[in-house]
Each structure stands twice: as C-alpha cells, then as structure tokens.
Design an enzyme around this catalytic site. Structure first.
Site, short mmCIF file in Angstrom:
data_model
loop_
_atom_site.label_atom_id
_atom_site.label_comp_id
_atom_site.label_asym_id
_atom_site.label_seq_id
_atom_site.Cartn_x
_atom_site.Cartn_y
_atom_site.Cartn_z
N ASP A 113 -14.93 -37.61 -6.10
CA ASP A 113 -15.79 -38.59 -5.44
C ASP A 113 -16.21 -38.06 -4.07
OD1 ASP A 113 -17.15 -41.06 -5.44
OD2 ASP A 113 -15.60 -41.98 -4.21
N TYR A 115 -18.92 -38.50 -0.44
CA TYR A 115 -19.13 -39.42 0.69
C TYR A 115 -20.52 -39.08 1.23
CZ TYR A 115 -17.25 -41.93 4.88
OH TYR A 115 -16.98 -42.81 5.91
N HIS A 120 -23.73 -45.20 4.84
CA HIS A 120 -22.39 -45.71 4.53
C HIS A 120 -21.35 -45.10 5.47
CE1 HIS A 120 -18.88 -46.99 2.28
NE2 HIS A 120 -18.50 -45.73 2.11
N ARG A 129 -14.04 -46.54 14.19
CA ARG A 129 -13.96 -45.76 15.43
C ARG A 129 -14.98 -46.26 16.44
NH1 ARG A 129 -13.86 -42.25 11.26
NH2 ARG A 129 -16.05 -41.70 11.51
N GLU A 185 -17.60 -50.06 -4.83
CA GLU A 185 -18.45 -49.00 -4.29
C GLU A 185 -19.51 -48.70 -5.34
OE1 GLU A 185 -16.16 -45.63 -2.98
OE2 GLU A 185 -15.63 -46.63 -1.10
N GLU A 187 -22.21 -46.52 -6.88
CA GLU A 187 -22.42 -45.08 -6.81
C GLU A 187 -23.19 -44.56 -8.03
OE1 GLU A 187 -18.83 -42.91 -6.10
OE2 GLU A 187 -17.92 -44.48 -4.87
N ASP A 219 -16.61 -47.41 -8.03
CA ASP A 219 -15.32 -46.84 -7.64
C ASP A 219 -14.54 -47.89 -6.87
OD1 ASP A 219 -13.42 -44.81 -7.56
OD2 ASP A 219 -14.07 -44.14 -5.60
N ARG A 223 -8.91 -51.48 0.10
CA ARG A 223 -9.10 -51.00 1.48
C ARG A 223 -7.82 -51.07 2.31
NH1 ARG A 223 -13.74 -48.12 1.01
NH2 ARG A 223 -15.42 -49.39 0.17
N GLN A 226 -5.58 -48.22 1.14
CA GLN A 226 -6.21 -46.98 1.57
C GLN A 226 -6.03 -46.74 3.07
OE1 GLN A 226 -10.42 -46.88 0.77
NE2 GLN A 226 -10.71 -44.86 1.67
N TYR A 230 -4.17 -43.12 3.95
CA TYR A 230 -5.12 -42.00 3.84
C TYR A 230 -4.95 -40.91 4.89
CZ TYR A 230 -8.42 -43.15 7.64
OH TYR A 230 -9.01 -43.35 8.85
N LYS A 239 -7.42 -45.79 -4.37
CA LYS A 239 -8.60 -45.47 -5.18
C LYS A 239 -8.25 -45.17 -6.64
CE LYS A 239 -12.01 -44.91 -2.01
NZ LYS A 239 -13.39 -45.41 -2.13
N THR A 243 -11.76 -46.64 -11.91
CA THR A 243 -13.15 -46.29 -11.61
C THR A 243 -13.96 -46.59 -12.86
OG1 THR A 243 -12.51 -44.50 -10.10
CG2 THR A 243 -14.75 -44.44 -10.98
N THR A 332 -20.27 -44.26 -2.03
CA THR A 332 -21.04 -45.49 -1.87
C THR A 332 -22.46 -45.20 -1.40
OG1 THR A 332 -19.03 -46.66 -1.26
CG2 THR A 332 -21.11 -47.73 -0.72
N GLU A 346 -18.80 -53.24 3.99
CA GLU A 346 -19.99 -53.19 4.83
C GLU A 346 -20.71 -54.53 4.86
OE1 GLU A 346 -22.29 -49.22 4.32
OE2 GLU A 346 -21.12 -49.50 2.49
#
Length: 403
Positions: A113, A115, A120, A129, A185, A187, A219, A223, A226, A230, A239, A243, A332, A346
């Site tokens: 998968d 990114y 996204h 952040r 997600e 995709e 997917d 959260r 994760q 992660y 994850k 899927t 995503t 989101e």
C-alpha cells in the site's frame, strides 16, 4: 462474496470470477451491461485454442499469460460483443449479473500500500504535526509505501470484524480492546500479471507489460491502534486485519481515454522515477464513497502525485521481484476540497468535526453495522463511461478479546 449487478459498457469489459446458485463452480466471467459472459464456457465453444488461458477458478492463469494473451482475449470478446447476433449466439453462456455470486478474482501473492495523494498526506500531516511542514522530507522524492498482509485481502461484500489491539488513551494509559477509531481508505489497486525476476528492477516504460489492470480498494484502518504502534516501523495490526477489493478487474486496455498527466513536479526526481519524457500514467478515475447509503465524498485520482508506473518502478528499484497476483494500492485518494477527502479521519478532521449524515446521525469513525460502498468510473472512448463497479463492506462487532 457478494451479489453484484452493476452494469458495464462494452468499452470496459472487466474480468471477474463468479458462480451461481445453479452452478457453484467458480469461473472466469466478463461483465457486459447487466450480464456476465461465462468466458471459460464461451472460449471452450468458440475459440478452444485459448481455453487454457481462461480456465480455472480464478484469473490467475490469464494474469500470468502476459500482454499478448491479454490483447487476444480482449479482441476476441470485443468482436463477439460487436456482433449483432451476440445475445443469440452466446445465450447459453450469458448469466444475469443479479444471479451471480462474485468471488475474490485472483490469488493475492503480495500486497503493498502506498501513500501517493499529496492532499491526503498533507491533511494528515496538518493533523498530526501542527505548525510543521505537513509533508515528510522524503515525500516528494519517492512513493512512500508499506508491505501489507496478502492473506487478509477479501472480496467485496465480506463483512469486516472490528479489530482489537493496543490503544493509548489521552491519559497515557495503555489498554487492549476493539478499535474506537475504525476508518476507511478509498483507493485504486493495481493488479500484476506478468512476473519479474529477482534482481531486475522494472522501469516505468514496462508498466503495461506487467500490470494487467485496476480494481477498487478499501484499505480499512484502525487509527487508534495504528497511532500507537506505527513508530518506528510503520503500519501493522492497525491495517492488517482486512483490505477489501472490488470483484471486477478493469484491464489497462480499457483506460486509454482516462490517462492524464500527473501534477507538476515541484522537486526534481531521480532518473528511475522521472516521468517527464514518458507517456503519462496518471488516471482520471472518479470515486464516490457512500456511508449507509449517503454520499460522503467524491475523490478523484487525476490529482495523484505518484502514478501507478512510478509506484511499480519504486517497488522493484531494489531488485524485488514481481509475482503474478501481486496487488499494490495507491493509498487514500483525496482532493483539495473537503468533499473530496477519501477517509473519515479527514472528513471529520481527526474526530474534531463530526460528519453529519442526511438521516440526522453523525459519525467521526465507523460504528458497528455501518456499511461503506465505494464506486468509481472513468472516461472512455467517444464519450463512453468506464465502470469499475463497487467495493462494499459492513462492520461487525469485535470478536472476543484474547485472554
């Protein structure tokens, strides 16, 4: 497994695997409007020399046969469908889509998968952040990805059991239990047909020699699980539980009119990823995400920063080999507008802005019993529409936690 009745035009001719109540054998089919052509039976009757290519209970043999065979089979079916006597000639091999049960279309060898959506990645960077550059320093230099779990790629319509795992609360306490922030997600998936040798990177120019076609992917993502696990090695239990993929694989040959140039590159790319002098492999696929029957998002893949060809080139840049049935997904797909965000994290901005549905209910993340359906289409030749069908799944309560 699921029952699917989405019609497809003759410009699409996607491949899938189906059975019926009267014939439980899984076999290869091609969707044509609201019918499915039993391809194995039709080829055995009208073109037996190609019978070995489409035999078997999956698309595996066809995928492995390579581009020449893919072209032969598509040309054969296109010619059949164009015949004014098609329905009469092939009546015994035509099945109403409403009567079909769809299966996982191919054996998934490996799953990766990516990114690849700048929007996204930017949205998540702003959430996680704040006050910093939302994109990590490497993001525009290479397609970021992770290896998933092939054994938990499931057919559209298969229920998804809410996963359990470790979570860190706002007070810092570590607990184990069902995910409280279960997400989607939306995709695109790329299905590999022709394998490659270990130690031999696949250049972007060989993309269509190895990739058979595309499908839709959801997917599912926990959260909270994760977020705790992660660092430093990336997604794992958050994850790997499920899927979902759509039952129909649309061949690259159907997507010529959907090819678009990717966004302008703002950082110079290394030669193996530089696509400025190659035919563009961006894809204009328009997705629609429904939650409990309500449209919550309409992402489009035409703005994806990284293309399927670049993802494949990076995936094999270190000499990693390809196997028939490898699946890699875009990550995503999100656009610049709020109604183009392809995940609930989101759409609800991390849970801070609950999503209000037309029936008066609200969601931040998925609740037990929720059903998510993702559909998509792309422009085809002469104004035709290329359908990708749907990928759907319903959330079931978590299984009993281990003791």
């Amino acid at each position: 497994m699921s029952t699917v009745s989405t019609p497809f035009g003759v410009a699409t001719l996607p491949y899938g695997v189906f059975s019926t109540a009267s014939d439980s054998r899984a076999r290869v089919g091609v969707a044509i409007d609201d019918l499915i052509l039993d391809l194995a039976a039709a080829v055995q009757r009208f073109a037996p020399e190609l019978a070995p290519v489409v035999a078997g209970p999956s698309l595996d043999t066809l995928l492995a046969a390579g581009p020449d065979a893919w072209s032969q089979v598509r040309a054969l079916v296109t010619g059949w469908v164009a015949d004014s006597a098609f329905a009469e000639r092939f009546g015994p091999q035509l099945v109403p889509a409403r009567d079909a049960v769809m299966h996982l279309p191919f054996t998934v060898a490996d799953y990766v998968d990516f990114y690849a959506s700048e929007q996204h990645a930017t949205n998540l960077g702003r959430m996680f952040r704040p006050g910093q550059d939302p994109l990590t320093p490497n993001w525009k230099h290479l397609p970021i990805g992770y290896h998933g779990r092939a054994g938990t790629v499931i057919a559209s319509g298969t229920d998804v059991v809410r996963p359990c795992g470790q979570r860190r609360g706002t007070d810092g306490e570590i607990t184990f239990g069902p995910s409280r922030r279960l997400d989607i997600e939306a995709e695109l998936g790329f299905v590999v047909g022709t394998p490659s040798s270990l130690g031999r990177p696949v250049p972007q120019t060989a993309f269509a020699d190895h990739v058979f076609g595309i499908c839709l992917v959801n997917d599912w993502s926990a959260r909270d699980i994760q977020a705790w696990e992660y660092v430093p090695l990336g997604p794992f239990l958050g994850k790997s539980f499920a899927t979902s993929i759509s039952p129909w694989v649309v061949p690259l040959a159907a997507l010529g009119s959907a090819r678009v140039a990717p966004p302008e590159r703002t950082v110079p790319l290394l030669p193996y990823l530089d696509d400025s002098r190659t035919p563009p492999w961006g894809l204009d696929v328009r997705l629609e995400v429904r939650l409990n029957g309500h449209v919550v998002s309409r992402p489009s893949s035409d703005g994806m920063y990284w293309t399927g060809a670049q993802m494949l080139a990076h995936l094999t840049a270190n000499g990693a080999s390809l196997r028939t049935g490898d699946l890699y997904a875009s990550g995503t797909i999100s656009g610049e507008r709020p109604d183009q965000r392809g995940s609930l994290i989101e759409l609800s901005w991390g849970g801070a802005e609950p999503l209000r549905l037309p029936d008066g209910t609200t969601r931040t993340f998925l609740e037990d019993g929720d059903e998510v359906v993702i559909t998509a289409s792309a422009p085809g030749p002469d104004g035709a529409v290329i359908g990708l069908g749907e990928v759907r799944g319903r959330i079931r309560p978590a299984a009993e936690s281990p003791r």
